[in-house]
Scaffold this active site. Structure first.
Site, PDB file in Angstrom:
ATOM      1  N   CYS A 115     115.016  -9.316 104.119  1.00 22.29           N
ATOM      2  CA  CYS A 115     116.065  -9.286 103.100  1.00 22.29           C
ATOM      3  C   CYS A 115     115.579  -8.754 101.751  1.00 22.29           C
ATOM      4  CB  CYS A 115     116.668 -10.678 102.929  1.00 22.29           C
ATOM      5  SG  CYS A 115     117.440 -11.322 104.431  1.00 22.29           S
ATOM      6  N   HIS A 251     120.479 -10.325  96.124  1.00 20.95           N
ATOM      7  CA  HIS A 251     120.634 -10.322  97.580  1.00 20.95           C
ATOM      8  C   HIS A 251     121.775 -11.261  97.917  1.00 20.95           C
ATOM      9  CE1 HIS A 251     120.090 -10.772 101.771  1.00 20.95           C
ATOM     10  NE2 HIS A 251     119.479 -11.941 101.714  1.00 20.95           N
ATOM     11  N   ASN A 281     125.605 -11.904 104.948  1.00 24.48           N
ATOM     12  CA  ASN A 281     124.230 -11.522 104.624  1.00 24.48           C
ATOM     13  C   ASN A 281     123.884 -10.265 105.422  1.00 24.48           C
ATOM     14  OD1 ASN A 281     121.457 -11.245 104.355  1.00 24.48           O
ATOM     15  ND2 ASN A 281     121.020 -13.422 104.572  1.00 24.48           N
TER      16      ASN A 281
END
Length: 324
Positions: A115, A251, A281
């Site tokens: 990520c 993020h 996500n």
């Protein structure tokens, strides 16, 4: 003092056509729309179609970014793709993007920091530009995390989505001041001792694809502290403070993490670009997706000071300060 800056010349994104609302998971899991929203802020996400690969998503986002910048593929010197879900073990997704765009010169490679991948890729691109190795670089985050989900694990499979975002970075003259457009500073970190809290239980050496595994509470605990800390360090390196920031572009993992990190930085949610509700996500794709959507919404404007920050498996985390 004249300096070289890596400035954003264009931005774009792509989302697969299939939209999966939270309610769809109620058919197969002991979960509900309310349960998912209350714990993550996620309302829907996109899943890639059968036969639609990570490089396909990346090409679509890259094409949008090139169009936004007014460039052709031949104007680009390098491509960096941040991904944990490449089409193949090798060659890199970046070389596939290079070929699909019709780019026959330059160089292309992947970066894998889960990520945090886009922050690592952006920092790498900045270094290449400052060193004179390249003048224009496509930096892409692209993921098909739907391919590594355990669909029986309600704590993880409802959180992730597929998508891609891209920036065109180009060398530009600056004065060396914090008013320069472009990347002003970055901070990168990792700590391999925390592997077990977020990982995929398969890979080439184990002869299996594997599924994503996560200890949510532990990830949350590390995320809030580490994200705020790396953002402050990056701002300190640039000679700036939270009060100077127009937008945090984090993020997009979990709305509770986003809100808590902003609070720890002394900033309200009104100064945060939030897209997690619509995308879930998307790992390395989430920051460039949010940058592109933020610009399209009219939130991010030329001259705005942004902080991007992310944390992912490894653990790996970091932040970039840039003026749009």
């Amino acid at each position: 003092m004249n300096v070289t800056r890596a400035r954003v010349a264009g931005v774009g994104h792509y989302l697969p056509q299939r939209v999966v609302e939270n309610a769809e998971f109620e058919r197969t899991l002991d979960t509900s729309d309310e349960w998912i929203r209350s714990r993550s802020g996620i309302e829907r996400r996109h899943f890639a179609a059968e036969g639609e690969s990570t490089s396909d998503l990346a090409v679509a986002a890259a094409s949008a970014a090139l169009a936004d910048a007014g460039f052709e593929a031949g104007d680009i010197d390098a491509i960096i793709v941040a991904t944990s879900t490449p089409d193949l073990t090798f060659p890199s997704a970046a070389t596939m993007v290079q070929a699909k765009l019709g780019m026959t010169g330059g160089f292309a490679f992947d970066v894998q920091a889960v990520c945090a991948g886009f922050v690592f890729a952006l920092t790498t691109a900045n270094a290449l530009i400052l060193s004179g190795q390249a003048k224009r670089i496509l930096v892409i985050g692209a993921e098909t995390f739907s391919r590594i989900m355990d669909w029986s694990d309600r704590s993880t499979c409802v959180l992730f989505g597929d998508g891609a975002g891209a920036l065109v970075l180009e060398a530009a003259d600056g004065t060396g001041s914090t008013e320069d457009r472009g990347i002003l500073s970055s901070d990168l970190n990792s700590d391999g001792r925390h592997r077990e809290i977020l990982y995929v239980d398969g890979g080439v050496s184990t002869q299996s694809t594997g599924h994503l595994r996560m200890e949510g509470k532990e990830v949350f605990r590390h995320a809030v502290d580490k994200l705020a800390s790396t953002a402050h360090r990056a701002l300190d390196m640039a000679g700036l403070a939270s009060d100077d920031v127009d937008w945090i572009v984090p993020h997009q993992a979990n709305l509770r993490i986003i809100r808590a990190t902003a609070l720890k930085m002394g900033m309200g949610l009104d100064r945060v670009v939030v897209t997690v509700q619509d995308h879930g996500n998307t790992s390395a794709a989430s920051i460039p997706l949010a940058l592109s959507v933020g610009k399209a919404r009219g939130q991010i404007k030329t001259g705005d000071l942004l902080v991007t920050e992310a944390i992912g498996g490894g653990l790996a985390w970091g932040a970039v300060v840039l003026r749009w």
